[in-house]
Design a protein around this motif. Structure first.
Motif, mmCIF file in Angstrom:
data_model
loop_
_atom_site.group_PDB
_atom_site.id
_atom_site.type_symbol
_atom_site.label_atom_id
_atom_site.label_comp_id
_atom_site.label_asym_id
_atom_site.label_seq_id
_atom_site.Cartn_x
_atom_site.Cartn_y
_atom_site.Cartn_z
ATOM 1 N N PRO A 30 0.836 -1.203 0.000
ATOM 2 C CA PRO A 30 0.000 0.000 0.000
ATOM 3 C C PRO A 30 0.871 1.253 0.000
ATOM 4 O O PRO A 30 2.061 1.194 0.328
ATOM 5 C CB PRO A 30 -0.795 -0.126 1.304
ATOM 6 C CG PRO A 30 0.086 -0.943 2.189
ATOM 7 C CD PRO A 30 0.822 -1.897 1.282
ATOM 8 N N SER A 31 0.267 2.367 -0.336
ATOM 9 C CA SER A 31 1.025 3.624 -0.315
ATOM 10 C C SER A 31 1.104 4.193 1.098
ATOM 11 O O SER A 31 1.838 5.141 1.350
ATOM 12 C CB SER A 31 0.390 4.644 -1.259
ATOM 13 O OG SER A 31 -0.947 4.885 -0.887
ATOM 14 N N PHE A 32 0.342 3.612 2.033
ATOM 15 C CA PHE A 32 0.314 4.086 3.407
ATOM 16 C C PHE A 32 0.064 2.896 4.317
ATOM 17 O O PHE A 32 -0.697 1.995 3.975
ATOM 18 C CB PHE A 32 -0.814 5.120 3.579
ATOM 19 C CG PHE A 32 -0.940 5.645 4.980
ATOM 20 C CD1 PHE A 32 -0.144 6.686 5.409
ATOM 21 C CD2 PHE A 32 -1.843 5.090 5.873
ATOM 22 C CE1 PHE A 32 -0.252 7.171 6.708
ATOM 23 C CE2 PHE A 32 -1.959 5.566 7.166
ATOM 24 C CZ PHE A 32 -1.154 6.614 7.573
ATOM 25 N N PRO A 79 5.554 7.201 4.954
ATOM 26 C CA PRO A 79 4.167 6.776 4.728
ATOM 27 C C PRO A 79 3.644 5.797 5.787
ATOM 28 O O PRO A 79 2.656 5.117 5.579
ATOM 29 C CB PRO A 79 4.232 6.115 3.351
ATOM 30 C CG PRO A 79 5.605 5.534 3.312
ATOM 31 C CD PRO A 79 6.484 6.516 4.070
#
Length: 116
Positions: A30-32, A79
């Protein structure tokens, strides 16, 4: 007293995950990402613990609507976010009331949208 065994296991698992993802670059990520700790106890206990954690994180606790909302402190590492949350008694009671009929009502089945 903190559970040092659980803490060590969590840290070890996070390091193993990072090593795995580094070695397996085709595995999507995931990006975060976030890690959440939930404080427990009375409202005063929760507020004190979150305030202490905020100080350790070198940030300030976010009182939100402190009578009804979650009291929290967070810090981001790129992130990745570490959040400590305290849910006050009034909010927990409201949630219990809102979910007290859960499972008592069964909606009619939704017709299938299959096309022939």
């Amino acid at each position: 007293m903190p559970d040092t065994t659980a803490r060590a296991a969590l840290i070890k698992g996070l390091r193993e995950l990072a090593t795995f993802l580094e070695a397996n670059r085709t595995v999507p990520v995931p990006s975060f990402a976030g890690l959440t700790y939930f404080a427990e106890g009375t409202d005063l206990d929760i507020r004190a613990e979150i305030d202490t954690i905020a100080e350790l994180l070198d940030t300030q606790a976010d009182p939100g609507d402190s009578e009804h909302a979650h009291y929290r402190a967070c810090r981001t590492f790129g992130p990745v976010e570490y959040t400590a949350v305290g849910i006050f008694a009034a909010s927990r009671a409201r949630h219990r009331a809102n979910t007290s009929y859960e499972g008592c009502i069964t909606p009619d089945p939704v017709p299938s949208s299959r096309t022939a």
